[in-house]
Each structure stands twice: as C-alpha cells, then as structure tokens.
Design a protein around this motif. Structure first.
Motif, PDB file in Angstrom:
ATOM      1  N   VAL B  35       0.836  -1.206   0.000  1.00 11.63           N
ATOM      2  CA  VAL B  35       0.000   0.000   0.000  1.00 11.63           C
ATOM      3  C   VAL B  35       0.872   1.257   0.000  1.00 11.63           C
ATOM      4  O   VAL B  35       0.673   2.171  -0.806  1.00 11.63           O
ATOM      5  N   SER B  36       1.876   1.286   0.882  1.00 13.72           N
ATOM      6  CA  SER B  36       2.677   2.507   0.965  1.00 13.72           C
ATOM      7  C   SER B  36       3.523   2.685  -0.298  1.00 13.72           C
ATOM      8  O   SER B  36       3.754   3.810  -0.738  1.00 13.72           O
ATOM      9  N   THR B  37       3.958   1.571  -0.914  1.00 11.61           N
ATOM     10  CA  THR B  37       4.741   1.698  -2.143  1.00 11.61           C
ATOM     11  C   THR B  37       3.894   2.283  -3.267  1.00 11.61           C
ATOM     12  O   THR B  37       4.361   3.114  -4.048  1.00 11.61           O
ATOM     13  N   ILE B  38       2.636   1.849  -3.334  1.00 10.84           N
ATOM     14  CA  ILE B  38       1.755   2.403  -4.367  1.00 10.84           C
ATOM     15  C   ILE B  38       1.604   3.903  -4.153  1.00 10.84           C
ATOM     16  O   ILE B  38       1.729   4.704  -5.093  1.00 10.84           O
ATOM     17  N   TYR B  39       1.375   4.310  -2.913  1.00  7.90           N
ATOM     18  CA  TYR B  39       1.220   5.743  -2.639  1.00  7.90           C
ATOM     19  C   TYR B  39       2.486   6.500  -3.024  1.00  7.90           C
ATOM     20  O   TYR B  39       2.434   7.569  -3.621  1.00  7.90           O
ATOM     21  N   LEU B  43       3.717   9.621  -6.702  1.00  8.32           N
ATOM     22  CA  LEU B  43       4.399  10.913  -6.835  1.00  8.32           C
ATOM     23  C   LEU B  43       5.047  11.081  -8.209  1.00  8.32           C
ATOM     24  O   LEU B  43       4.688  12.008  -8.931  1.00  8.32           O
ATOM     25  N   PRO B  44       5.967  10.182  -8.618  1.00 12.30           N
ATOM     26  CA  PRO B  44       6.529  10.365  -9.959  1.00 12.30           C
ATOM     27  C   PRO B  44       5.476  10.205 -11.060  1.00 12.30           C
ATOM     28  O   PRO B  44       5.566  10.858 -12.097  1.00 12.30           O
ATOM     29  N   VAL B  45       4.474   9.353 -10.830  1.00 14.76           N
ATOM     30  CA  VAL B  45       3.466   9.149 -11.877  1.00 14.76           C
ATOM     31  C   VAL B  45       2.648  10.424 -12.079  1.00 14.76           C
ATOM     32  O   VAL B  45       2.501  10.915 -13.201  1.00 14.76           O
ATOM     33  N   ASN B  63       0.650  24.948  -3.754  1.00 19.95           N
ATOM     34  CA  ASN B  63      -0.175  24.114  -4.618  1.00 19.95           C
ATOM     35  C   ASN B  63      -0.273  22.676  -4.128  1.00 19.95           C
ATOM     36  O   ASN B  63       0.376  22.282  -3.164  1.00 19.95           O
ATOM     37  N   PHE B  64      -1.108  21.913  -4.842  1.00 19.58           N
ATOM     38  CA  PHE B  64      -1.337  20.520  -4.466  1.00 19.58           C
ATOM     39  C   PHE B  64      -0.028  19.718  -4.494  1.00 19.58           C
ATOM     40  O   PHE B  64       0.198  18.859  -3.657  1.00 19.58           O
ATOM     41  N   GLY B  65       0.819  20.014  -5.462  1.00 21.42           N
ATOM     42  CA  GLY B  65       2.078  19.283  -5.593  1.00 21.42           C
ATOM     43  C   GLY B  65       2.908  19.362  -4.327  1.00 21.42           C
ATOM     44  O   GLY B  65       3.381  18.348  -3.817  1.00 21.42           O
ATOM     45  N   TYR B  66       3.071  20.570  -3.818  1.00 20.87           N
ATOM     46  CA  TYR B  66       3.875  20.742  -2.609  1.00 20.87           C
ATOM     47  C   TYR B  66       3.250  19.983  -1.445  1.00 20.87           C
ATOM     48  O   TYR B  66       3.936  19.276  -0.706  1.00 20.87           O
ATOM     49  N   LEU B  67       1.936  20.106  -1.319  1.00 21.73           N
ATOM     50  CA  LEU B  67       1.258  19.410  -0.220  1.00 21.73           C
ATOM     51  C   LEU B  67       1.339  17.898  -0.400  1.00 21.73           C
ATOM     52  O   LEU B  67       1.449  17.154   0.575  1.00 21.73           O
ATOM     53  N   PHE B  68       1.293  17.456  -1.670  1.00 26.93           N
ATOM     54  CA  PHE B  68       1.374  16.010  -1.913  1.00 26.93           C
ATOM     55  C   PHE B  68       2.752  15.469  -1.511  1.00 26.93           C
ATOM     56  O   PHE B  68       2.869  14.395  -0.932  1.00 26.93           O
ATOM     57  N   ILE B  69       3.795  16.235  -1.792  1.00 25.82           N
ATOM     58  CA  ILE B  69       5.137  15.803  -1.377  1.00 25.82           C
ATOM     59  C   ILE B  69       5.188  15.741   0.155  1.00 25.82           C
ATOM     60  O   ILE B  69       5.681  14.769   0.729  1.00 25.82           O
ATOM     61  N   LEU B  70       4.644  16.777   0.796  1.00 26.12           N
ATOM     62  CA  LEU B  70       4.630  16.749   2.264  1.00 26.12           C
ATOM     63  C   LEU B  70       3.830  15.556   2.784  1.00 26.12           C
ATOM     64  O   LEU B  70       4.201  14.942   3.785  1.00 26.12           O
ATOM     65  N   SER B  71       2.745  15.218   2.067  1.00 29.99           N
ATOM     66  CA  SER B  71       1.930  14.088   2.522  1.00 29.99           C
ATOM     67  C   SER B  71       2.723  12.780   2.473  1.00 29.99           C
ATOM     68  O   SER B  71       2.475  11.861   3.242  1.00 29.99           O
ATOM     69  N   GLN B  72       3.698  12.713   1.559  1.00 27.51           N
ATOM     70  CA  GLN B  72       4.560  11.522   1.514  1.00 27.51           C
ATOM     71  C   GLN B  72       5.312  11.365   2.830  1.00 27.51           C
ATOM     72  O   GLN B  72       5.498  10.263   3.336  1.00 27.51           O
ATOM     73  N   PHE B  73       5.770  12.499   3.363  1.00 24.01           N
ATOM     74  CA  PHE B  73       6.462  12.481   4.650  1.00 24.01           C
ATOM     75  C   PHE B  73       5.514  11.971   5.735  1.00 24.01           C
ATOM     76  O   PHE B  73       5.862  11.115   6.541  1.00 24.01           O
TER      77      PHE B  73
END
Lengths: 650, 103
Positions: B35-39, B43-45, B63-73
C-alpha cells in the motif's frame, strides 16, 4: 601498542592536517565547475543560457575565512580522533570490530543511520537543486525518506535476527556457503567501492572549491583520516563519528532553517508568496530555465517555480529512480551492517523509526533552506558561484550570519564547511568498513580459513583489510579526478536494488530459495544494472561534449563577428571550448558509443524485475531439497530472534 | 554450534504459536509495504504524467504538488509509527509467549 599507534595517528593528523591545509593557501577560488555533490548532474544539464550568464557575471565565489575554517576542521579532527582512541581500547574481538559488539542502542543507531543518509549530496546538492529548479529538487527528498519503509518492514528486524556481520552471513544460511559468500562479497565490494569513489571525488572537489586545497591533498587527507577511523576504531568509532556528524548537521540545518523561517515571520503563505513575487526568481525561470526571451502574456513565471518539470523531464526515469531508492537503500551493505550493531530486533526497529524521523525533518528543513536561498540570495547569484547550485547552503549560511566579511557570516560559513567535511569523513568510513568486512569475514575467514580463525587473527585480518581497502580507495579517488562520478552513484544504487535486495528478500521469505537462486539473482541483477548504466545517458559521450563546445564557440565567434569585444573570461571560455571540441569530436564513450542506447539514467525499472526473475528462475531450475528443509531454521530465527545470542559461534 | 544442535527448528516452526506469529507478521508487513509503495509511486506518476494536477493552488501560492510531497512524509512516518505500535504490542508479545512456551 595499538593505543600508541592510535595516539601517534592523532598527533600526526593534528599537526599535519592544518599545515597541509595552510600550505595550499594561494589557490583559493579556482571555482571547480563539477558539482561536489553526487545527487544528480545539475552542472551538466544547466541551461546554456545560464552558462553564458554566469560567464558574464563578475567572478563570484564562496570565500570562507581560512583561519576560522581551519580551526573548526582541527576541532572536528581532534574530537573524532579522541573517539578513535576510546573505541580502539574497546575493540578486541571480531564482533567488536564489525558490529561494536552489538553494544549500540537503538537511539544511537538511529542517529548513525540518519547520518548515512545525510551525505554532502543531500546537504549541498538537494538545497542547490531546489534553489535553482524549485519543487523538482524537493521531490528528490521523498525517495531516501521512503526507503526506510522497506527497510523497516521487511529488512531490519529479520536481518538483525538472522544475521551476524555481513550480507554473506544472511545469505549463506541454507545454501552452499563458500559460493554464496564469494558472490555476496563481490557484490558488496562492488557497491561499496562505486559509492566510495564517488564520495572521495566529491570530497576532493568540495575542499578544492571551498578552501582551495588541491584535489590530491584533500583526497589523501580525507582518505588518511578515514583509514585511521576504521583501522583503529572499527564499527564503534565509525558509528560515533557518524553520530557526531549527524548531530552537527542537524544542528546547523535547524539553525539555518529557523533563520529563514523567521525572515518570513514563520508564515508559509508569506514565504511562498514572496517566492512567487520575487522578480529575480521570475526572471531566472523565464530566461535561464524556460528560455522565453519574450515573456509569454499572462504567464506566472514565479508560480511556475513551484510547479514540477523544470528539472525532471522524463517521468519514466523518475519512476525508475523511485524504484531504485525504495529498494536500493535496503540493499546497501553499509546500511545493512548497521542493524547488526544493536542487541535486538526491538532496538533495530527503534533505530529505523528514529532515523526516519530525523531524516524527514532534515529533508524538510533542506527544502526550506533551498527555497530560502532562491528567495534571499536569488538563483542568479547562486548560479554565478556554481552552475549546479551546490554552494547554495553555504552562501545562505554566510548571508544569514551577517554577510560576506562579517564575523557572524565567517563563523557560520566556516561551521557549515566543517560540517560538510565531517559528513564526508563519516560516510566514507562506513563504506570502507562494509567492504572490508566482506573481504575479511566472508572471503578470508569463511572461505579461505573455513571459519577457523581465532578472534585475534580475525581482528588483525580485518584491520589489514581495512587499510588495504582504504588505500585502494585513495588511489582510485586520485585516478578518478576527471571522471563522471554521477554514474557511480547510480551504479551503486542500481546494483543494490537489482542484485542484493531480491536475494535478501527471497532468502528470508521464500522456502524454496537456494544457492542457484542466490547466485543467478546476484549475478544477473548486478550485470544487467551495470550494463544498462554503462550504455545510459549518465555516462560521458564525447561527441555530445564536442557538440556543446561547438555551440559555445559559434555563439562567441558570432559575437566577435558582430563587432563586440570579448571579456577576458569569455576569451578564456572560447579557447577552452575550442580545445574541448578538438579533444572530443572523434571520441566515443567508455564502451565505444556515440550516444546512449538505453534511454533512462536509472536502470531500476528494468533491472529490478530482471533481478527478481533471475533469482526465481535460477532457484527453480536447480531445486535443492536441503535448502527447503532448512527453511524452518531461518524462518524461526528471522521471525523470533531465537538463537540470536548463539550467532557468535555460528 | 553445539548448542544450536539442541534447538529443533522444525518443532518450533510447527508450533501453533509460531505459525500465528508468522502469519500475522507476514500479512501485516506485506500489505502495508505494498500500500505505501503504491502511494509513493503515485508521486513520480502524477508529477510526470499529470503535472497540471500538481499546479492546482490550495492555500495562496501553495499548490497541491507541494502538499502532496509533504503528505509523503506524513504517510511514511504514519506507517512506521503504526508498525512500531503493532510490533511492540502484538509481535513482541507473541514472540515472548512462544519463547516462554518452549522453555
């Protein structure tokens, strides 16, 4: 005797190092064009416009105060050498040498693992990329951070439970030990040496750029310290040097990040609004990155800085790099070795959680520093110092400390330089130890001596091997000065992800796995990864270099034809480009190619599945009943840790 | 080596407690890993193939991109913390019970 030698080394390094540094004084400022960091090849891919711009700008450089910087270097050398003397006293057995006798706590090990991830590449390279290309640079942080998940869930605890010192120990449980150890040692040495050479070359270039110390002197200096740490202090010294460096680095990063955040009133919206509205950033994105000479109507070039695609152009390459990170870090021998230094699986677990937390904070702060550098220094002035942006963190430290020439600026810059130096020392030491363990423990003790070597001999062999590995690394670092080291890091990760990771996983979790599977997985994974990198775009293609040089020559000659007078710097660039063109126009890459055959810089997306496939096919072709019967042992061991205390006489 | 010969690995491997521990661990580890690998690979996809998604502004210029990167953390730390919780609570307890039962 040992202590005397260690004490002598300290004395020698304390006296010699500052002298050597001082002797190299006049050469300051030969701003090396190659990036010190090895995270990517930003210098190479920097837009031509940026190059021209940098050439026009006054010769900018980072000028640390030599006295203060050398003082701080000396303090770091003195403290770490103190650690070595202390560790040398406690290093009596092979277990002490390779795993600090299992006496590192989860908390300490967490800091050490975090330290392994905080290389000069992430500290200097990543912030530089962010300062020049915005959010794309930040994406680089996710791979290293996420790699902890694979390590935590499937590698750390099982390896702690079932392993001893090396990759070979884990793999040789239920297979033909000699063959497997031999192949595992070869793979470990390959990965570690690739990584090591890249770090050595980076160290040499960094010291050259910062303090004007000649390349050879820095490589030999860093190498000598690294050998002293490992030979005398073994894993204990290596771990503590890593912990000290990680704390210094975290401290420096935190201070710098807070200073940047304070300038924006600790308000992220203000911070990013300022970035979007910065005219310098807007101009940089428009002219240097997108090369829109005439601005597009209504296009928000400032906002574009926060959108992806300025640096990373190939989605497939990103996915491939993502796979290499997610699995490769878990297969790096020097990371693997750290799980053996803690006493139990519970402590191994704790150490990964701590490392993950530290690294996430670190990478987040680095992103703030990178954006802060773009906002408060402007990308143009960062480019003027180094085309790859590698000096962004250092320039920002100087700026935040009070600016160039001020006492605060000098001290802060010197401190950051010293931390960068400590970073390199700590990372290379871990690599030397991992490579030495594979040669001394797997090849010498277990293959040549059939495991029959007393503790005294084992430690002696381990020390001699470390000396040998360290010396070879110095020599290779010297020889590789002009080489493209970015390819080496890509190689190390690709081999770890495609060769090591599949066989570790399958050995731990698949009942049918056996010798043939291990050998075919390691060999195919490694060979495929190696061959793909060798024909990929990360290698140097002289015809492309020639074409680029030709472009510069044409631009400048057109300028002359137009009646303009070239500045001294431009005239030099013209001469150099002409020479570059002549030298490279008929050349081919290392394997005789004009241009890359494989389109991706990172082979992971192809080589990882092939590595797994080869391991599975090899294993099924040569079924081994004994290996299947013995699965019970490794299954019980890796899940429960039963037998862990007895691992020492295994 | 001599001491190890006394341990019957097959006997432990067949112990019902061990099988329970092993299955629980495997199911947990592999499902969360996948599950975590898919999430993570999203990001690159997304950034590579659907970059316009990343450009959507959420808070001011952020923007969403920045928040999405933070969500990875956040996701990585969350998965790790949850794993530590379950491992400390269940896996360690089951392991201890198994070892006690073998004595």
């Amino acid at each position: 005797m040992k202590n005397k030698i260690a004490a002598l080394t300290i004395a020698v390094s304390l006296c010699v190092s500052p002298l050597v540094f001082a002797a190299a004084a006049p050469a300051v400022g030969t701003a090396a064009a190659a990036p010190a960091a090895s995270i990517a090849a930003p210098a190479k891919s920097a837009p031509a416009a940026a190059t021209a711009k940098a050439a026009e700008a006054p010769a900018a450089k980072v000028t640390p105060n030599r006295g203060i910087t050398i003082g701080m270097f000396a303090i770091i050398i003195a403290v770490t050498m103190g650690v070595v003397v202390w560790a040398a006293k406690k290093t009596q057995t092979a277990a002490d040498f390779y795993t600090a006798g299992g006496g590192i706590t989860g908390f300490q090990n967490g800091w050490a693992i975090a330290g392994d991830y905080m290389s000069a590449a992430s500290f200097l390279g990543m912030s530089g990329l962010i300062s020049l290309y915005g959010i794309d640079g930040f994406m680089y942080a996710v791979g290293p951070m996420f790699s902890f998940i694979a390590i935590l869930l499937v590698i750390a605890e099982p390896c702690r439970n079932a392993g001893k010192y090396t990759l070979g120990d884990i793999l040789s449980f239920r297979s033909s030990p000699k063959i497997v150890r031999g192949v595992a040692a070869l793979s470990t040495v390959t990965v570690s040496i690739f990584y090591l050479i890249a770090q050595m070359v980076g160290a040499g270039k960094l010291m050259q750029m910062l303090l004007g110390i000649p390349y050879r002197v820095s490589v030999i200096g860093v190498g000598a310290l690294m050998v002293a740490y490992v030979v005398f202090g073994g894993m204990k010294a290596t771990t503590w040097v890593q912990i000290i460096k990680a704390s210094l680095l975290m401290g420096a990063t935190t201070v710098l990040c807070i200073l940047v955040a304070a300038k924006a009133g600790f308000n992220p919206v203000t911070f990013f609004t300022d970035i979007v509205n910065s005219s310098a950033i807007q101009e940089h994105v428009r002219m240097n990155v997108l090369k829109d000479v005439v601005p597009k109507d209504g296009f928000n070039y400032g906002q574009r800085f926060l959108e992806p695609g300025l640096f990373l152009k190939s989605p497939l390459d990103q996915i491939s790099l993502g796979i290499a990170w997610a699995l490769g870090a878990a297969g790096l021998p020097h990371i693997l070795m750290r799980f053996f230094t803690v006493p139990s699986a519970k402590e191994a677990r704790k150490s990964i959680i701590i490392a993950l937390f530290l690294n996430s904070s670190f990478f987040f702060m680095i992103s703030i520093i990178g954006f802060g550098a773009a906002l408060y220094l402007t990308p143009q002035s960062i480019l003027a110092v180094d085309k790859g942006g590698n000096m962004a963190t250092l320039l920002l430290a100087q700026h935040m400390g009070g600016g160039a020439g001020s006492l605060g600026g000098d001290i802060f810059l010197a401190f950051i330089c010293a931390v960068a130096f400590a970073t390199i020392l700590a990372v290379v030491s871990g690599l030397v130890l991992a490579a030495s363990a594979a040669i001394a423990h797997d090849v010498y003790v277990n293959i040549i001596k059939d495991g029959k070597a007393d503790q005294h001999l084992q430690v002696k062999v381990a020390r001699v091997t470390s000396l040998f590995v360290g010396t070879s690394a110095i020599l290779m670092g010297l020889a590789a000065e002009k080489e493209n080291v970015v390819a080496l890091v890509a190689l190390a990760f690709a081999v770890a992800a495609s060769g090591n990771f599949p066989v570790i996983m399958l050995s731990l979790f698949w009942k049918k796995f056996n010798t043939a599977g291990i050998v075919s997985g390691l060999v195919v994974g490694t060979v495929v990864a190696l061959s793909l990198v060798v024909v990929s775009p990360v290698m140097t293609y002289p015809k492309k270099v020639a074409a680029d040089a030709r472009k510069v020559v044409e631009t400048l000659e057109k300028k002359v034809a137009g009646g303009a007078v070239l500045t001294d710097k431009e005239a030099k660039t013209l001469e150099k480009s002409k020479v570059d063109y002549e030298k490279n126009k008929d050349g081919t890459s290392m394997v005789g190619l004009d241009k890359p055959i494989f389109p991706l810089k990172n082979p992971g997306i192809v080589s990882v599945p092939l590595g797994f496939l080869a391991a599975v096919i090899g294993c099924l072709l040569f079924r081994d009943r004994r290996a299947e019967e013995m699965f019970a042992e490794i299954d019980v061991r890796q899940n429960t840790g039963i037998g862990i205390a007895k691992a020492s006489d295994h | 080596m001599a001491e190890n010969d006394n341990v019957s690995w097959e006997a432990i491997a067949g112990n019902s407690k061990f099988i329970e521990l092993k299955n629980k661990k495997r199911n947990f580890l592999f499902s969360w890993w996948i599950v975590s690998t898919i999430y993570y690979l999203l990001l690159p996809v997304i950034s590579g193939y659907f970059p316009e998604t990343f450009n959507v502004k959420v808070i001011g210029p952020i923007n969403f991109g920045y928040l999405f990167i933070l969500s990875q953390f956040v996701v990585a730390i969350g998965v790790a913390a949850y794993y530590a919780h379950v491992a400390n609570k269940d896996f360690d307890r089951l392991t201890k019970q198994l070892i006690d039962a073998l004595k």
